[in-house]
Write an enzyme that holds these catalytic residues in place. Sequence first.
Site, PDB file in Angstrom:
ATOM      1  N   HIS A   1       0.868  -1.183   0.000  1.00  7.93           N
ATOM      2  CA  HIS A   1       0.000   0.000   0.000  1.00  7.93           C
ATOM      3  C   HIS A   1       0.905   1.234   0.000  1.00  7.93           C
ATOM      4  CE1 HIS A   1      -3.857  -1.759   2.080  1.00  7.93           C
ATOM      5  NE2 HIS A   1      -4.099  -1.540   0.798  1.00  7.93           N
TER       6      HIS A   1
ATOM      7  N   CYS B   1      -2.577   2.688   9.109  1.00  7.71           N
ATOM      8  CA  CYS B   1      -3.603   1.713   8.693  1.00  7.71           C
ATOM      9  C   CYS B   1      -4.805   1.737   9.627  1.00  7.71           C
ATOM     10  CB  CYS B   1      -3.036   0.294   8.703  1.00  7.71           C
ATOM     11  SG  CYS B   1      -1.635   0.038   7.635  1.00  7.71           S
TER      12      CYS B   1
HETATM   13  N1  ARG Z   1      -4.153  -7.204   6.502  1.00 13.31           N
HETATM   14  C1  ARG Z   1      -4.491  -5.987   5.863  1.00 13.31           C
HETATM   15  C2  ARG Z   1      -4.379  -6.137   4.359  1.00 13.31           C
HETATM   16  O1  ARG Z   1      -3.473  -6.782   3.910  1.00 13.31           O
HETATM   17  C3  ARG Z   1      -3.621  -4.884   6.360  1.00 13.31           C
HETATM   18  C4  ARG Z   1      -4.025  -3.546   5.849  1.00 13.31           C
HETATM   19  C5  ARG Z   1      -3.097  -2.471   6.279  1.00 13.31           C
HETATM   20  N2  ARG Z   1      -3.607  -1.185   5.975  1.00 13.31           N
HETATM   21  C6  ARG Z   1      -2.927  -0.169   5.402  1.00 13.31           C
HETATM   22  N3  ARG Z   1      -3.506   0.978   5.321  1.00 13.31           N
HETATM   23  N4  ARG Z   1      -1.753  -0.337   4.875  1.00 13.31           N
HETATM   24  O2  ARG Z   1      -5.168  -5.655   3.605  1.00 13.31           O
END
Ligand code: ARG
Length: 277
Positions: free
Chosen positions: A171, A271
């Site tokens: 991300h 996150c």
């Molecule tokens: N387990 C989640 C996923 O892989 C974690 C998300 C983390 N969020 C972020 N904004 N980077 O989607």
Amino acid sequence: MSVSCDPDIPGRRYLMCEPRFFEVRYAINPWMNAGAPVDIALAHAQWQTLAQAYRDHGHTVETVAPVEDLPDMVFAANAAFVVDGKVFGSFFHAPERRPESNAYETWFKAAGFDVHRPHAVCEGEGDFVAAGQIILAGTGFRTQRSAHREAQDLFGKPVISLQLVDPRFYHLDTALFFLGEETGDSDGNIVYYPSAFSRDSCKVLRHIYPDALIATEGDAVAFGLNSVSDGRHVFIAPQARDLTGQLADRGFVPVPIDLSEFRKAGGGIKCCTQEIR
Ligand code: ARG
């Protein structure tokens, strides 16, 4: 903890989701091991510490009710991207996470917002960063490039597409964060980890932000880029030591918050935080 609020720093509005049903049930990023044990009491305590730190620094924290069987719903940032009161919702890449969009949409509607549902895969603030007059947007692992165009049309601001290339930083908010417009120059400034981006995207970032802070690989794997800045305070993983020092040298106030339990799911401070602008 009592911290004096800074009258020069406008209070921000943050939406969070309590980790009541948090667990690592499936693996959709390289940090996750399906079934890895999570210390849920510790996760709760860490999450409460973050929420309290925001309040102590003059920010408002609102919460959306967690839903059973949605273990990643705690990662509120992914559910939407909100700028100028306009809500661009989410369409998750992983089928396991898709129902989260409805739960957050219900919250936004009850709070008085219209929600624009994206047509393409789009993971909210996970891949979109509001940077003053422009929007930075990541693609490569989750959010599709066509969602960047949808966002540009909805918000009427230029959206700069950036290519992510390292699966650990899947991300945009694991590879870059915006420090704020209070940083001295009117466009604001960013921190990023260059190796997470394609060469072309690095060129674009250098062009827009010649004075950016550059994070080390150690900072990045510690989720130091998954930080929240209010323009002066930077809520940051304590393990991101080099970056914490750089921020202090530039006059920011690092506020270390350890979210180690959430790293097991590939998440950190940003996150867990959805900013409502
Ligand atoms: N387990 C989640 C996923 O892989 C974690 C998300 C983390 N969020 C972020 N904004 N980077 O989607």
